[in-house]
Design a protein around this motif. Structure first.
Motif, PDB file in Angstrom:
ATOM      1  N   GLY A 254       0.371  13.580  11.525  1.00  0.00           N
ATOM      2  CA  GLY A 254      -0.966  13.031  11.769  1.00  0.00           C
ATOM      3  C   GLY A 254      -1.845  12.958  10.538  1.00  0.00           C
ATOM      4  N   ILE A 255      -1.246  13.019   9.361  1.00  0.00           N
ATOM      5  CA  ILE A 255      -2.007  12.964   8.107  1.00  0.00           C
ATOM      6  C   ILE A 255      -1.793  11.593   7.464  1.00  0.00           C
ATOM      7  CG2 ILE A 255      -2.294  13.945   5.794  1.00  0.00           C
ATOM      8  CD1 ILE A 255      -1.112  16.584   7.016  1.00  0.00           C
ATOM      9  N   SER A 256      -2.896  10.873   7.256  1.00  0.00           N
ATOM     10  CA  SER A 256      -2.840   9.587   6.564  1.00  0.00           C
ATOM     11  C   SER A 256      -3.228   9.803   5.105  1.00  0.00           C
ATOM     12  CB  SER A 256      -3.810   8.586   7.196  1.00  0.00           C
ATOM     13  OG  SER A 256      -3.456   8.313   8.523  1.00  0.00           O
ATOM     14  N   VAL A 257      -2.612   9.046   4.230  1.00  0.00           N
ATOM     15  CA  VAL A 257      -2.932   9.117   2.802  1.00  0.00           C
ATOM     16  C   VAL A 257      -3.398   7.730   2.375  1.00  0.00           C
ATOM     17  CG1 VAL A 257      -2.080   9.658   0.497  1.00  0.00           C
ATOM     18  CG2 VAL A 257      -1.126  10.857   2.485  1.00  0.00           C
ATOM     19  N   PHE A 258      -4.590   7.685   1.796  1.00  0.00           N
ATOM     20  CA  PHE A 258      -5.139   6.423   1.309  1.00  0.00           C
ATOM     21  C   PHE A 258      -5.242   6.500  -0.207  1.00  0.00           C
ATOM     22  CE2 PHE A 258      -6.698   6.816   5.607  1.00  0.00           C
ATOM     23  CZ  PHE A 258      -6.470   5.550   6.121  1.00  0.00           C
TER      24      PHE A 258
ATOM     25  N   LYS B 164       9.813  10.001   1.589  1.00  0.00           N
ATOM     26  CA  LYS B 164      10.174  10.844   2.735  1.00  0.00           C
ATOM     27  C   LYS B 164       9.087  11.880   3.012  1.00  0.00           C
ATOM     28  CE  LYS B 164      15.140  10.228   2.285  1.00  0.00           C
ATOM     29  NZ  LYS B 164      16.406  10.791   1.800  1.00  0.00           N
ATOM     30  N   GLU B 165       8.515  12.428   1.951  1.00  0.00           N
ATOM     31  CA  GLU B 165       7.437  13.395   2.118  1.00  0.00           C
ATOM     32  C   GLU B 165       6.219  12.733   2.774  1.00  0.00           C
ATOM     33  OE1 GLU B 165       5.214  16.823  -0.520  1.00  0.00           O
ATOM     34  OE2 GLU B 165       6.461  15.355  -1.538  1.00  0.00           O
TER      35      GLU B 165
ATOM     36  N   GLU C  80      13.456   9.833  -7.079  1.00  0.00           N
ATOM     37  CA  GLU C  80      12.134  10.451  -7.005  1.00  0.00           C
ATOM     38  C   GLU C  80      11.214   9.665  -6.075  1.00  0.00           C
ATOM     39  OE1 GLU C  80      11.614  12.593 -11.329  1.00  0.00           O
ATOM     40  OE2 GLU C  80      11.482  10.401 -11.260  1.00  0.00           O
ATOM     41  N   ILE C  81      11.285   8.346  -6.154  1.00  0.00           N
ATOM     42  CA  ILE C  81      10.486   7.501  -5.265  1.00  0.00           C
ATOM     43  C   ILE C  81      10.893   7.730  -3.814  1.00  0.00           C
ATOM     44  CG2 ILE C  81      10.031   5.111  -4.571  1.00  0.00           C
ATOM     45  CD1 ILE C  81      10.198   4.381  -7.576  1.00  0.00           C
ATOM     46  N   ASP C  82      12.190   7.809  -3.559  1.00  0.00           N
ATOM     47  CA  ASP C  82      12.696   8.054  -2.206  1.00  0.00           C
ATOM     48  C   ASP C  82      12.234   9.416  -1.690  1.00  0.00           C
ATOM     49  OD1 ASP C  82      14.359   7.283   0.077  1.00  0.00           O
ATOM     50  OD2 ASP C  82      15.681   8.906  -0.588  1.00  0.00           O
TER      51      ASP C  82
ATOM     52  N   GLU D 141       0.833  -1.212   0.000  1.00  0.00           N
ATOM     53  CA  GLU D 141       0.000   0.000   0.000  1.00  0.00           C
ATOM     54  C   GLU D 141       0.864   1.257   0.000  1.00  0.00           C
ATOM     55  OE1 GLU D 141      -3.539   0.305   2.648  1.00  0.00           O
ATOM     56  OE2 GLU D 141      -3.014  -1.758   3.136  1.00  0.00           O
ATOM     57  N   ARG D 142       1.943   1.245   0.787  1.00  0.00           N
ATOM     58  CA  ARG D 142       2.834   2.410   0.846  1.00  0.00           C
ATOM     59  C   ARG D 142       3.451   2.668  -0.523  1.00  0.00           C
ATOM     60  NH1 ARG D 142       3.770   4.763   5.328  1.00  0.00           N
ATOM     61  NH2 ARG D 142       5.688   5.755   4.669  1.00  0.00           N
ATOM     62  N   LEU D 143       3.931   1.604  -1.177  1.00  0.00           N
ATOM     63  CA  LEU D 143       4.535   1.758  -2.495  1.00  0.00           C
ATOM     64  C   LEU D 143       3.511   2.279  -3.499  1.00  0.00           C
ATOM     65  CD1 LEU D 143       6.882   1.507  -4.468  1.00  0.00           C
ATOM     66  CD2 LEU D 143       6.257  -0.903  -4.778  1.00  0.00           C
ATOM     67  N   GLU D 144       2.303   1.714  -3.492  1.00  0.00           N
ATOM     68  CA  GLU D 144       1.248   2.177  -4.401  1.00  0.00           C
ATOM     69  C   GLU D 144       0.933   3.650  -4.142  1.00  0.00           C
ATOM     70  OE1 GLU D 144      -0.466   0.516  -6.859  1.00  0.00           O
ATOM     71  OE2 GLU D 144       0.255  -1.511  -6.554  1.00  0.00           O
ATOM     72  N   THR D 145       0.880   4.053  -2.859  1.00  0.00           N
ATOM     73  CA  THR D 145       0.586   5.442  -2.517  1.00  0.00           C
ATOM     74  C   THR D 145       1.699   6.360  -2.998  1.00  0.00           C
ATOM     75  OG1 THR D 145      -0.754   4.795  -0.609  1.00  0.00           O
ATOM     76  CG2 THR D 145       0.118   7.044  -0.607  1.00  0.00           C
ATOM     77  N   VAL D 146       2.951   5.980  -2.738  1.00  0.00           N
ATOM     78  CA  VAL D 146       4.093   6.787  -3.183  1.00  0.00           C
ATOM     79  C   VAL D 146       4.074   6.925  -4.702  1.00  0.00           C
ATOM     80  CG1 VAL D 146       6.616   6.767  -3.408  1.00  0.00           C
ATOM     81  CG2 VAL D 146       5.560   6.354  -1.177  1.00  0.00           C
ATOM     82  N   LEU D 147       3.833   5.840  -5.406  1.00  0.00           N
ATOM     83  CA  LEU D 147       3.811   5.890  -6.871  1.00  0.00           C
ATOM     84  C   LEU D 147       2.642   6.727  -7.391  1.00  0.00           C
ATOM     85  CD1 LEU D 147       4.820   2.226  -7.774  1.00  0.00           C
ATOM     86  CD2 LEU D 147       6.225   4.290  -7.985  1.00  0.00           C
ATOM     87  N   LEU D 148       1.487   6.649  -6.723  1.00  0.00           N
ATOM     88  CA  LEU D 148       0.346   7.468  -7.154  1.00  0.00           C
ATOM     89  C   LEU D 148       0.616   8.948  -6.938  1.00  0.00           C
ATOM     90  CD1 LEU D 148      -3.044   5.754  -6.226  1.00  0.00           C
ATOM     91  CD2 LEU D 148      -2.402   6.765  -8.400  1.00  0.00           C
ATOM     92  N   ILE D 149       1.215   9.297  -5.800  1.00  0.00           N
ATOM     93  CA  ILE D 149       1.571  10.698  -5.553  1.00  0.00           C
ATOM     94  C   ILE D 149       2.530  11.176  -6.640  1.00  0.00           C
ATOM     95  CG2 ILE D 149       2.806  12.288  -3.999  1.00  0.00           C
ATOM     96  CD1 ILE D 149       1.745  10.478  -1.669  1.00  0.00           C
ATOM     97  N   TRP D 150       3.547  10.372  -6.924  1.00  0.00           N
ATOM     98  CA  TRP D 150       4.518  10.726  -7.966  1.00  0.00           C
ATOM     99  C   TRP D 150       3.822  10.857  -9.329  1.00  0.00           C
ATOM    100  CZ3 TRP D 150       5.918   8.794 -12.566  1.00  0.00           C
ATOM    101  CH2 TRP D 150       7.032   9.407 -13.173  1.00  0.00           C
ATOM    102  N   LEU D 151       2.956   9.898  -9.641  1.00  0.00           N
ATOM    103  CA  LEU D 151       2.265   9.887 -10.933  1.00  0.00           C
ATOM    104  C   LEU D 151       1.383  11.124 -11.103  1.00  0.00           C
ATOM    105  CD1 LEU D 151       1.734   8.187 -13.494  1.00  0.00           C
ATOM    106  CD2 LEU D 151      -0.140   7.103 -12.271  1.00  0.00           C
TER     107      LEU D 151
END
Length: 128
Positions: free
Chosen positions: A88-92, A79-80, A73-75, A8-18
């Motif tokens: 205290g902010i969750s990203v789904f 980190k962000e 870029e993924i790293d 889930e973390r990887l998918e979230t990071v990739l979606l933010i990047w995308l």
């Protein structure tokens, strides 16, 4: 702060990047391939012409595949994401178990939601 699996973390990071580097005209331009293929497969598929949209049967544009992120870029996005979580902010993402079911069922669903606090069971059936 919600617990997320590594996937889930990887998918979230990739979606933010995308979203930042291949901005969609409409949210379904990202949510449909993300749900059908998974974000990792959508970005790193060997043959984009085989990526078929589950909703209309048309291939995603093989002549304009999404740009691929570098490890740096993924790293950076990872980190962000950690910084937001410390605040205290969750990203789904659309594939996360915590993404509200009613929101997932609409056509123009956002690929990501940002939550300060916690999503409750009642939030999964609510409509804003």
């Amino acid at each position: 702060m919600e617990d997320h699996t590594v996937q889930e973390r990887l998918e979230t990071v990739l979606l933010i990047w995308l979203m930042r580097n291949n901005p969609p005209k409409l949210w379904p331009d990202i949510t449909m391939p993300a749900q059908h293929l998974g974000v990792f497969s959508y970005l790193f598929s060997a043959d984009p012409s085989e990526q078929i949209d589950a909703n209309d049967g048309l291939p995603f544009d093989p002549f304009d595949p999404p740009k691929k992120p570098t490890l740096e870029e993924i790293d950076s996005v990872s980190k962000e994401l950690l910084t937001w979580e410390k605040q205290g902010i969750s990203v789904f993402n659309i594939l996360s178990e915590g993404y509200p079911a009613n929101l997932r069922s609409i056509y123009n669903r956002p690929p990501l939601i940002f939550v300060r606090g916690h999503i409750t069971r009642m939030d999964h059936t609510g409509v804003a």
